[in-house]
Design a protein around this motif. Structure first.
Motif, mmCIF file in Angstrom:
data_model
loop_
_atom_site.group_PDB
_atom_site.id
_atom_site.type_symbol
_atom_site.label_atom_id
_atom_site.label_comp_id
_atom_site.label_asym_id
_atom_site.label_seq_id
_atom_site.Cartn_x
_atom_site.Cartn_y
_atom_site.Cartn_z
ATOM 1 N N PRO A 104 -62.861 65.860 40.732
ATOM 2 C CA PRO A 104 -64.022 66.710 40.424
ATOM 3 C C PRO A 104 -65.152 66.540 41.436
ATOM 4 C CG PRO A 104 -63.721 64.993 38.748
ATOM 5 C CD PRO A 104 -62.544 64.912 39.663
ATOM 6 N N ASP A 105 -65.091 65.464 42.205
ATOM 7 C CA ASP A 105 -66.157 65.149 43.147
ATOM 8 C C ASP A 105 -65.813 65.606 44.578
ATOM 9 O OD1 ASP A 105 -68.644 64.030 43.277
ATOM 10 O OD2 ASP A 105 -67.927 62.034 43.840
ATOM 11 N N LEU A 106 -64.704 66.332 44.727
ATOM 12 C CA LEU A 106 -64.202 66.590 46.082
ATOM 13 C C LEU A 106 -65.183 67.381 46.947
ATOM 14 C CD1 LEU A 106 -61.958 66.273 48.128
ATOM 15 C CD2 LEU A 106 -60.845 68.295 47.162
ATOM 16 N N ILE A 141 -50.302 75.002 42.573
ATOM 17 C CA ILE A 141 -51.538 75.289 41.838
ATOM 18 C C ILE A 141 -52.820 74.866 42.582
ATOM 19 C CG2 ILE A 141 -50.534 75.365 39.547
ATOM 20 C CD1 ILE A 141 -52.103 72.223 41.053
ATOM 21 N N ILE A 142 -52.702 74.467 43.836
ATOM 22 C CA ILE A 142 -53.921 74.046 44.544
ATOM 23 C C ILE A 142 -54.630 75.264 45.130
ATOM 24 C CG2 ILE A 142 -54.869 72.602 46.382
ATOM 25 C CD1 ILE A 142 -52.384 70.852 46.212
ATOM 26 N N ASP A 143 -55.938 75.343 44.887
ATOM 27 C CA ASP A 143 -56.731 76.418 45.496
ATOM 28 C C ASP A 143 -57.087 75.978 46.929
ATOM 29 O OD1 ASP A 143 -58.472 78.395 46.282
ATOM 30 O OD2 ASP A 143 -59.517 78.488 44.350
ATOM 31 N N ILE A 144 -56.127 76.167 47.827
ATOM 32 C CA ILE A 144 -56.297 75.659 49.193
ATOM 33 C C ILE A 144 -57.426 76.393 49.937
ATOM 34 C CG2 ILE A 144 -55.118 75.088 51.363
ATOM 35 C CD1 ILE A 144 -52.464 75.152 49.796
ATOM 36 N N PRO A 145 -57.526 77.732 49.808
ATOM 37 C CA PRO A 145 -58.629 78.397 50.518
ATOM 38 C C PRO A 145 -60.008 77.861 50.104
ATOM 39 C CG PRO A 145 -57.011 80.024 49.812
ATOM 40 C CD PRO A 145 -56.612 78.719 49.181
ATOM 41 N N LEU A 146 -60.147 77.490 48.840
ATOM 42 C CA LEU A 146 -61.433 76.953 48.383
ATOM 43 C C LEU A 146 -61.737 75.620 49.095
ATOM 44 C CD1 LEU A 146 -63.839 77.179 46.441
ATOM 45 C CD2 LEU A 146 -62.492 75.859 44.769
ATOM 46 N N ILE A 147 -60.740 74.751 49.144
ATOM 47 C CA ILE A 147 -60.956 73.444 49.795
ATOM 48 C C ILE A 147 -61.195 73.644 51.296
ATOM 49 C CG2 ILE A 147 -59.927 71.179 50.282
ATOM 50 C CD1 ILE A 147 -58.395 71.452 47.594
ATOM 51 N N GLN A 201 -67.984 65.190 48.038
ATOM 52 C CA GLN A 201 -67.594 64.129 48.974
ATOM 53 C C GLN A 201 -67.230 64.679 50.356
ATOM 54 O OE1 GLN A 201 -67.887 60.869 48.635
ATOM 55 N NE2 GLN A 201 -68.692 61.072 46.548
ATOM 56 N N ILE A 202 -66.737 65.912 50.410
ATOM 57 C CA ILE A 202 -66.492 66.544 51.714
ATOM 58 C C ILE A 202 -67.839 66.782 52.402
ATOM 59 C CG2 ILE A 202 -65.759 68.703 52.827
ATOM 60 C CD1 ILE A 202 -63.344 68.730 50.930
ATOM 61 N N LYS A 203 -68.812 67.196 51.580
ATOM 62 C CA LYS A 203 -70.165 67.409 52.099
ATOM 63 C C LYS A 203 -70.752 66.089 52.605
ATOM 64 C CE LYS A 203 -74.312 69.733 50.511
ATOM 65 N NZ LYS A 203 -74.981 70.174 49.280
ATOM 66 N N ARG A 204 -70.553 65.056 51.814
ATOM 67 C CA ARG A 204 -71.067 63.732 52.199
ATOM 68 C C ARG A 204 -70.421 63.255 53.503
ATOM 69 N NH1 ARG A 204 -69.577 58.222 48.904
ATOM 70 N NH2 ARG A 204 -70.268 56.742 50.507
ATOM 71 N N ALA A 205 -69.132 63.537 53.653
ATOM 72 C CA ALA A 205 -68.434 63.116 54.877
ATOM 73 C C ALA A 205 -69.039 63.810 56.093
ATOM 74 C CB ALA A 205 -66.945 63.433 54.762
#
Ligand code: ZN
Length: 274
Positions: free
Chosen positions: A185-187, A225-231, A190-194
């Motif tokens: 839920p924090d992804l 089921i992964i929303d890859i475009p979102l990530i 945490q991508i932003k933090r990186a």
């Protein structure tokens, strides 16, 4: 959707079909710009010869897989692991890789002390980082899904990887693999933090429902089921514009197909599902 020109082939995706020479030739034939070799097939070809062939092909090396596996039951074992990691850095340098991927390791044999294992990982990375910095080779921690905490990697979240980066400093970053991190839920945070500096690699495949085997049943992008475009959009918001590495362990499906077909489908799915 992503541009298929951004595709990189992690050689594990065609592990049962092709050796490294065939992977290099296959990438060129399919207009794939990047490759991420595993060390076993690199050693089988020979590091010098592979470095020459990759340079001649014009392929980018999005990462060398892999260093890590730091914990050990004895000091001698831990030192042997560190020695092997220095070799991995040398090989990554020889290939002009964009990073050395670290799968950090789990519990030493017989141990139930995951905190101690995490301490050994921290100390191992700190030691290796000094050498890697002297060679200008970035190290990319790859957090793995927690189901692998015991035997493959006891760094299981971006937050933990970011903490290690905060503590240990420059030269250390993160490989973001959607298979391992999609559930967190924090992804996004945490991508932003990186931020741009730490986002060293982007690995894609898909999570199948149901998954038949927790190691060897990864899906092709778009089949799960992964929303890859979102990530991917979160990565790009931070300025990540590197290649997109396709890494699929699939004993029951993709490893059984013609490798040329796998590469063709990969490129198509990068366009349609990434
Ligand atoms: Zn990966």
């Amino acid at each position: 959707m992503a541009d298929s020109a951004l595709t990189s082939l992690n050689t594990a995706t065609v592990k049962q079909q092709w050796n490294l020479r065939q992977c290099i030739d296959g990438c060129v034939r399919h207009g794939i710009q990047g490759i991420a070799p595993w060390r076993d097939i690199l050693h089988a070809m020979g590091v010098d010869e592979a470095a020459r062939a990759i340079k001649d092909s014009g392929l980018r090396v999005t990462g060398l897989c892999r260093g890590g596996m730091f914990p050990g039951a004895t000091p001698a074992q831990r030192q042997a692991n560190l020695d092997d990691n220095r070799k991995a850095v040398d090989e990554a340098v020889a290939l002009n890789a964009e990073c050395l991927v670290l799968v950090v390791g789990g519990l030493p044999d017989g141990s139930k002390d995951i905190a101690a294992a995490r301490g050994q990982v921290r100390d191992g990375i700190a030691y290796l980082l000094e050498y890697a910095r002297s060679c200008n080779m970035p190290l990319a921690i790859e957090p793995l899904h927690p189901m692998y905490a015991a035997d493959r990697a006891c760094v299981n979240t971006m937050a933990h990887a970011n903490d290690l980066c905060d503590e240990l400093g420059p030269g250390l970053g993160i490989a973001v693999d959607v298979y391992h991190l999609w559930w967190d839920p924090d992804l996004e945070q945490q991508i932003k933090r990186a931020g741009r500096e730490r986002l060293l690699a982007f690995h894609v495949c898909d999570w199948l429902v149901p998954t038949q085997d927790l190691l060897l049943d990864r899906g092709m992008m778009g089949d799960g089921i992964i929303d890859i475009p979102l990530i991917r959009s979160w990565m790009e918001k931070q300025g990540y514009h590197g290649l997109i590495e396709v890494e699929i362990f699939s004993a029951g499906n993709w490893w059984k197909r013609e490798a040329d077909e796998v590469l063709k489908v990969m490129k198509q799915r990068i366009r349609e599902a990434v």
